[in-house]
Design a protein around this motif. Sequence first.
Motif, PDB file in Angstrom:
ATOM      1  N   ARG A 109     -23.799  19.510   9.010  1.00  0.00           N
ATOM      2  CA  ARG A 109     -24.250  18.293   9.686  1.00  0.00           C
ATOM      3  C   ARG A 109     -25.774  18.226   9.696  1.00  0.00           C
ATOM      4  O   ARG A 109     -26.370  17.187   9.396  1.00  0.00           O
ATOM      5  CB  ARG A 109     -23.722  18.249  11.128  1.00  0.00           C
ATOM      6  N   ALA A 112     -27.050  17.599   6.092  1.00  0.00           N
ATOM      7  CA  ALA A 112     -26.872  16.221   5.628  1.00  0.00           C
ATOM      8  C   ALA A 112     -27.796  15.259   6.353  1.00  0.00           C
ATOM      9  O   ALA A 112     -28.367  14.343   5.734  1.00  0.00           O
ATOM     10  CB  ALA A 112     -25.413  15.801   5.820  1.00  0.00           C
ATOM     11  N   ARG A 113     -27.970  15.441   7.648  1.00  0.00           N
ATOM     12  CA  ARG A 113     -28.808  14.520   8.424  1.00  0.00           C
ATOM     13  C   ARG A 113     -30.287  14.615   8.032  1.00  0.00           C
ATOM     14  O   ARG A 113     -30.976  13.599   7.951  1.00  0.00           O
ATOM     15  CB  ARG A 113     -28.635  14.791   9.920  1.00  0.00           C
ATOM     16  N   ILE A 158     -25.612  15.035  -0.015  1.00  0.00           N
ATOM     17  CA  ILE A 158     -25.217  14.511   1.298  1.00  0.00           C
ATOM     18  C   ILE A 158     -23.718  14.219   1.326  1.00  0.00           C
ATOM     19  O   ILE A 158     -23.014  14.553   2.288  1.00  0.00           O
ATOM     20  CB  ILE A 158     -26.017  13.231   1.636  1.00  0.00           C
ATOM     21  N   ILE A 159     -23.218  13.589   0.254  1.00  0.00           N
ATOM     22  CA  ILE A 159     -21.799  13.243   0.184  1.00  0.00           C
ATOM     23  C   ILE A 159     -20.927  14.503   0.182  1.00  0.00           C
ATOM     24  O   ILE A 159     -19.883  14.549   0.839  1.00  0.00           O
ATOM     25  CB  ILE A 159     -21.517  12.386  -1.071  1.00  0.00           C
ATOM     26  N   TRP A 162     -20.883  15.791   3.625  1.00  0.00           N
ATOM     27  CA  TRP A 162     -20.056  14.894   4.432  1.00  0.00           C
ATOM     28  C   TRP A 162     -18.582  15.123   4.160  1.00  0.00           C
ATOM     29  O   TRP A 162     -17.751  15.084   5.075  1.00  0.00           O
ATOM     30  CB  TRP A 162     -20.434  13.445   4.132  1.00  0.00           C
ATOM     31  N   HIS A 166     -15.922  16.049   6.792  1.00  0.00           N
ATOM     32  CA  HIS A 166     -14.837  15.077   6.890  1.00  0.00           C
ATOM     33  C   HIS A 166     -13.474  15.752   7.008  1.00  0.00           C
ATOM     34  O   HIS A 166     -12.561  15.222   7.638  1.00  0.00           O
ATOM     35  CB  HIS A 166     -14.863  14.189   5.633  1.00  0.00           C
ATOM     36  N   ASN A 171     -13.961  10.799   9.928  1.00  0.00           N
ATOM     37  CA  ASN A 171     -15.119   9.924   9.991  1.00  0.00           C
ATOM     38  C   ASN A 171     -14.682   8.471   9.915  1.00  0.00           C
ATOM     39  O   ASN A 171     -13.602   8.157   9.426  1.00  0.00           O
ATOM     40  CB  ASN A 171     -16.086  10.242   8.837  1.00  0.00           C
ATOM     41  N   THR A 175     -19.309   5.044   7.907  1.00  0.00           N
ATOM     42  CA  THR A 175     -20.043   6.062   7.161  1.00  0.00           C
ATOM     43  C   THR A 175     -19.760   5.958   5.671  1.00  0.00           C
ATOM     44  O   THR A 175     -20.669   6.003   4.842  1.00  0.00           O
ATOM     45  CB  THR A 175     -19.679   7.478   7.652  1.00  0.00           C
ATOM     46  N   LEU A 179     -22.557   4.918   2.767  1.00  0.00           N
ATOM     47  CA  LEU A 179     -22.869   5.783   1.627  1.00  0.00           C
ATOM     48  C   LEU A 179     -22.634   5.064   0.300  1.00  0.00           C
ATOM     49  O   LEU A 179     -23.405   5.227  -0.654  1.00  0.00           O
ATOM     50  CB  LEU A 179     -22.028   7.057   1.699  1.00  0.00           C
ATOM     51  N   THR A 206     -12.587  11.551  -1.357  1.00  0.00           N
ATOM     52  CA  THR A 206     -12.590  11.919   0.063  1.00  0.00           C
ATOM     53  C   THR A 206     -11.758  10.939   0.868  1.00  0.00           C
ATOM     54  O   THR A 206     -10.982  11.333   1.746  1.00  0.00           O
ATOM     55  CB  THR A 206     -14.026  11.947   0.611  1.00  0.00           C
TER      56      THR A 206
END
Length: 212
Positions: A109, A112-113, A158-159, A162, A166, A171, A175, A179, A206
């Motif tokens: 987290r 990614a943030r 990032i994906i 995530w 996930h 999520n 979101t 993306l 995903t």
Amino acid sequence: MKREYTYSLKSLLYYVALIIYISYTLWENTLFTADTDLSTPRLIVFFAVVALLSIKFLIDKNYKHIVAFLFIMALFIWVGLNVTNVRELILIIFFMFEARNVDLNKAFRIYARILLIGSLITVTASSFGLIGQQITSNGRHFLGFTWTTYAPNVLMTIIMAWAYIHKKNRNTMFTLSALILIDIFYFFATKTKASCIENILLLVMTALYDSK
């Protein structure tokens, strides 16, 4: 109580080291650093991260294996001072080794943030002319980064983070939609077809996994 405090301290050291490393790595690859000598900041970040992870290592081991630890630290210091190209590999290995007893969900987290916020700041700064707006002859925008492919590749990272999160926490569609929109923007701005298409595929897979 003492055990919980020790665990929290170890996690905090890891997360702070991760924040420093990811923030600097992203910043180093933006046009904010144009015409800047990064040799000194790069060295400072290397030793700061090594120091934080070393403290965590010592807490984990309760000061056992001190001889082996001192030998490894001496090797890290020598490499850090003399072999620039190996520093990043050392940090990645150290991060992987020390991740064995931290909350990976929280680590991803944070990871990614930082990348998302840093990317948005860089792209916004470039769009408003606060930093360079480099464009290639065939119309590929750098979006404030040192390479046209950098922003889509960061989005891919990032994906992937995530997607890991996930699995554990459902999520919202917001979101996923956000993306996808960012990826479409990168596709037209940077014309990086391979990475942008792969990003869409990752997001679709995903979403399909979630629908099971």
